[in-house]
Design a protein around this motif. Structure first.
Motif, PDB file in Angstrom:
ATOM      1  N   VAL A 103      -7.843   3.852   1.638  1.00  4.37           N
ATOM      2  CA  VAL A 103      -6.574   3.280   1.193  1.00  4.37           C
ATOM      3  C   VAL A 103      -6.007   2.464   2.347  1.00  4.37           C
ATOM      4  CG1 VAL A 103      -4.204   3.831   0.494  1.00  4.37           C
ATOM      5  CG2 VAL A 103      -6.106   5.193  -0.402  1.00  4.37           C
ATOM      6  N   LEU A 104      -5.612   1.240   2.062  1.00  4.75           N
ATOM      7  CA  LEU A 104      -4.958   0.397   3.068  1.00  4.75           C
ATOM      8  C   LEU A 104      -3.455   0.492   2.885  1.00  4.75           C
ATOM      9  CD1 LEU A 104      -7.163  -2.821   3.013  1.00  4.75           C
ATOM     10  CD2 LEU A 104      -7.247  -0.911   4.619  1.00  4.75           C
ATOM     11  N   LYS A 105      -2.749   0.605   4.004  1.00  2.72           N
ATOM     12  CA  LYS A 105      -1.291   0.695   3.940  1.00  2.72           C
ATOM     13  C   LYS A 105      -0.661  -0.326   4.870  1.00  2.72           C
ATOM     14  CE  LYS A 105      -0.628   4.406   7.335  1.00  2.72           C
ATOM     15  NZ  LYS A 105       0.155   3.689   8.318  1.00  2.72           N
ATOM     16  N   LYS A 106       0.597  -0.625   4.609  1.00  2.97           N
ATOM     17  CA  LYS A 106       1.352  -1.600   5.398  1.00  2.97           C
ATOM     18  C   LYS A 106       2.585  -0.980   6.053  1.00  2.97           C
ATOM     19  CE  LYS A 106      -1.206  -5.038   3.853  1.00  2.97           C
ATOM     20  NZ  LYS A 106      -2.093  -5.801   4.704  1.00  2.97           N
ATOM     21  N   ARG A 107       2.867   0.265   5.747  1.00  2.00           N
ATOM     22  CA  ARG A 107       4.030   0.948   6.307  1.00  2.00           C
ATOM     23  C   ARG A 107       3.608   2.349   6.723  1.00  2.00           C
ATOM     24  NH1 ARG A 107       5.076  -3.628   6.099  1.00  2.00           N
ATOM     25  NH2 ARG A 107       7.008  -4.633   5.500  1.00  2.00           N
ATOM     26  N   TYR A 108       4.546   3.127   7.281  1.00  2.00           N
ATOM     27  CA  TYR A 108       4.204   4.446   7.785  1.00  2.00           C
ATOM     28  C   TYR A 108       3.618   5.365   6.720  1.00  2.00           C
ATOM     29  CZ  TYR A 108       6.700   3.747  12.262  1.00  2.00           C
ATOM     30  OH  TYR A 108       7.101   3.326  13.483  1.00  2.00           O
ATOM     31  N   SER A 109       4.234   5.427   5.561  1.00  2.00           N
ATOM     32  CA  SER A 109       3.772   6.361   4.531  1.00  2.00           C
ATOM     33  C   SER A 109       2.521   5.836   3.824  1.00  2.00           C
ATOM     34  CB  SER A 109       4.867   6.602   3.495  1.00  2.00           C
ATOM     35  OG  SER A 109       4.356   7.415   2.453  1.00  2.00           O
ATOM     36  N   ALA A 110       1.558   6.722   3.636  1.00  2.00           N
ATOM     37  CA  ALA A 110       0.349   6.375   2.891  1.00  2.00           C
ATOM     38  C   ALA A 110       0.643   6.177   1.408  1.00  2.00           C
ATOM     39  CB  ALA A 110      -0.700   7.469   3.071  1.00  2.00           C
ATOM     40  N   PHE A 111       1.822   6.561   0.965  1.00  2.00           N
ATOM     41  CA  PHE A 111       2.211   6.401  -0.436  1.00  2.00           C
ATOM     42  C   PHE A 111       2.938   5.088  -0.705  1.00  2.00           C
ATOM     43  CE2 PHE A 111       1.797  11.000  -0.067  1.00  2.00           C
ATOM     44  CZ  PHE A 111       1.106  11.313  -1.225  1.00  2.00           C
ATOM     45  N   PHE A 112       3.536   4.490   0.321  1.00  2.00           N
ATOM     46  CA  PHE A 112       4.411   3.334   0.120  1.00  2.00           C
ATOM     47  C   PHE A 112       3.598   2.101  -0.272  1.00  2.00           C
ATOM     48  CE2 PHE A 112       6.882  -0.345   1.577  1.00  2.00           C
ATOM     49  CZ  PHE A 112       8.078  -0.102   0.930  1.00  2.00           C
ATOM     50  N   ARG A 113       3.775   1.669  -1.533  1.00  2.00           N
ATOM     51  CA  ARG A 113       3.135   0.477  -2.077  1.00  2.00           C
ATOM     52  C   ARG A 113       1.607   0.476  -1.911  1.00  2.00           C
ATOM     53  NH1 ARG A 113       7.462  -4.154  -0.234  1.00  2.00           N
ATOM     54  NH2 ARG A 113       9.163  -3.374  -1.500  1.00  2.00           N
ATOM     55  N   THR A 114       1.008   1.653  -2.089  1.00  2.00           N
ATOM     56  CA  THR A 114      -0.456   1.770  -2.083  1.00  2.00           C
ATOM     57  C   THR A 114      -0.883   2.376  -3.419  1.00  2.00           C
ATOM     58  OG1 THR A 114      -0.623   4.038  -1.238  1.00  2.00           O
ATOM     59  CG2 THR A 114      -0.412   2.266   0.405  1.00  2.00           C
ATOM     60  N   GLU A 115      -2.178   2.510  -3.590  1.00  2.00           N
ATOM     61  CA  GLU A 115      -2.710   3.117  -4.805  1.00  2.00           C
ATOM     62  C   GLU A 115      -2.921   4.621  -4.654  1.00  2.00           C
ATOM     63  OE1 GLU A 115      -6.229   1.653  -2.388  1.00  2.00           O
ATOM     64  OE2 GLU A 115      -4.236   0.904  -2.847  1.00  2.00           O
ATOM     65  N   LEU A 116      -2.392   5.223  -3.587  1.00  2.00           N
ATOM     66  CA  LEU A 116      -2.643   6.648  -3.340  1.00  2.00           C
ATOM     67  C   LEU A 116      -2.139   7.534  -4.476  1.00  2.00           C
ATOM     68  CD1 LEU A 116      -3.840   8.789  -1.504  1.00  2.00           C
ATOM     69  CD2 LEU A 116      -1.671   8.828  -0.241  1.00  2.00           C
ATOM     70  N   ASP A 117      -0.954   7.277  -4.990  1.00  2.00           N
ATOM     71  CA  ASP A 117      -0.447   8.076  -6.123  1.00  2.00           C
ATOM     72  C   ASP A 117      -1.426   8.050  -7.292  1.00  2.00           C
ATOM     73  OD1 ASP A 117       2.068   9.339  -5.593  1.00  2.00           O
ATOM     74  OD2 ASP A 117       3.049   7.388  -5.645  1.00  2.00           O
ATOM     75  N   GLU A 118      -1.881   6.877  -7.644  1.00  2.00           N
ATOM     76  CA  GLU A 118      -2.797   6.722  -8.773  1.00  2.00           C
ATOM     77  C   GLU A 118      -4.122   7.440  -8.508  1.00  2.00           C
ATOM     78  OE1 GLU A 118      -5.066   3.160 -11.211  1.00  2.00           O
ATOM     79  OE2 GLU A 118      -3.374   2.660  -9.925  1.00  2.00           O
ATOM     80  N   TRP A 134      -9.471   8.228   3.529  1.00  2.00           N
ATOM     81  CA  TRP A 134      -9.145   7.611   4.805  1.00  2.00           C
ATOM     82  C   TRP A 134      -8.057   6.578   4.569  1.00  2.00           C
ATOM     83  CZ3 TRP A 134     -11.678   9.190   9.233  1.00  2.00           C
ATOM     84  CH2 TRP A 134     -12.799  10.000   9.036  1.00  2.00           C
ATOM     85  N   VAL A 135      -6.959   6.707   5.275  1.00  2.00           N
ATOM     86  CA  VAL A 135      -5.853   5.753   5.166  1.00  2.00           C
ATOM     87  C   VAL A 135      -5.829   4.926   6.444  1.00  2.00           C
ATOM     88  CG1 VAL A 135      -3.367   5.483   4.897  1.00  2.00           C
ATOM     89  CG2 VAL A 135      -4.551   7.345   3.702  1.00  2.00           C
ATOM     90  N   ARG A 136      -5.891   3.611   6.262  1.00  2.00           N
ATOM     91  CA  ARG A 136      -5.884   2.699   7.405  1.00  2.00           C
ATOM     92  C   ARG A 136      -4.730   1.726   7.289  1.00  2.00           C
ATOM     93  NH1 ARG A 136      -9.083  -1.334   8.311  1.00  2.00           N
ATOM     94  NH2 ARG A 136      -9.895  -1.539   6.212  1.00  2.00           N
ATOM     95  N   GLN A 137      -4.113   1.446   8.417  1.00  2.00           N
ATOM     96  CA  GLN A 137      -3.098   0.400   8.510  1.00  2.00           C
ATOM     97  C   GLN A 137      -3.828  -0.914   8.800  1.00  2.00           C
ATOM     98  OE1 GLN A 137       0.736   1.047  10.649  1.00  2.00           O
ATOM     99  NE2 GLN A 137      -0.289  -0.214  12.184  1.00  2.00           N
ATOM    100  N   GLU A 138      -3.428  -1.976   8.116  1.00  2.00           N
ATOM    101  CA  GLU A 138      -4.077  -3.270   8.340  1.00  2.00           C
ATOM    102  C   GLU A 138      -3.096  -4.398   8.022  1.00  2.00           C
ATOM    103  OE1 GLU A 138      -8.302  -4.113   7.065  1.00  2.00           O
ATOM    104  OE2 GLU A 138      -7.212  -5.426   5.672  1.00  2.00           O
ATOM    105  N   PHE A 139      -3.026  -5.360   8.945  1.00  2.00           N
ATOM    106  CA  PHE A 139      -2.125  -6.505   8.773  1.00  2.00           C
ATOM    107  C   PHE A 139      -2.871  -7.812   8.972  1.00  2.00           C
ATOM    108  CE2 PHE A 139       0.502  -3.063  10.615  1.00  2.00           C
ATOM    109  CZ  PHE A 139       1.323  -2.839   9.525  1.00  2.00           C
TER     110      PHE A 139
END
Length: 186
Positions: A94-109, A48-53
């Motif tokens: 996974v928490l994200k700050k931008r559109y892509s779930a990969f951008f500066r998240t741990e998703l790749d790892e 589950w990828v969530r946007q959170e600010f």
């Protein structure tokens, strides 16, 4: 190498009463629950990828800061997974700050550690977060299925244009029945 299901931004704020997505809430919830249940039964990880600010928006993207858009704020109901979706304890978040779930998240790892190179994508909005995540996965040489019964946007034209753009070389567009059939062939 295996599969994972990635569910993007199925959060309360995006389904506010009166919005276009609020009309699609029940069908998306049912379809995502069906697909995630199937995947768990096949030992396919559900992410589950969530946007959170933060409330002061210091970590939000530029247009949100400029317009003071208060969506998916940490600690609010609006930033939580949509009521009715069945998120299980073994699922990954996974928490994200931008559109892509990969951008500066741990998703790749996470995907690397689980030996995942094929993903099924569900969620919203097709033209933004779904599209950017799909393109980033494509750039990582992943096989991608967009579960079309589980994807939508607040703008139907943006949704259709994005599916048309992504279809073929970048991702395969399949309904839940065909996603299940494909996975059962493995």
């Amino acid at each position: 190498m295996g599969w994972a299901l990635i569910i993007i931004d199925m959060q309360e704020d995006f389904f506010e009463e009166g919005g276009v997505l609020s009309q699609k809430r029940n069908i998306l919830t049912k379809n995502i629950n069906d697909l995630s249940s199937f995947c768990r039964g096949k030992d396919i990880p559900v992410i589950w990828v969530r946007q959170e600010f933060h409330e002061d928006l210091h970590d939000a993207f530029l247009i949100m800061r400029k317009r003071r858009i208060q969506k998916t704020i940490k600690g609010t109901i609006g930033c939580q997974i949509l009521e009715g979706l069945k998120k299980e304890p073994e699922d990954i978040e996974v928490l994200k700050k931008r559109y892509s779930a990969f951008f500066r998240t741990e998703l790749d790892e996470i995907l690397d550690n689980m030996n995942i190179n094929k993903i099924i994508i569900a969620g919203i909005n097709t033209h933004a977060c779904v599209r950017m995540t799909t393109i980033d996965a494509y750039q990582r040489d992943m096989e991608i299925i967009l579960a079309v019964d589980c994807i939508n946007s607040y703008d139907e034209n943006f949704h259709k244009d994005s599916l048309r753009y992504l279809s073929g070389y970048i991702a395969e567009i399949l309904d839940n029945k065909d996603v299940i059939h494909r996975i059962n062939q493995i």
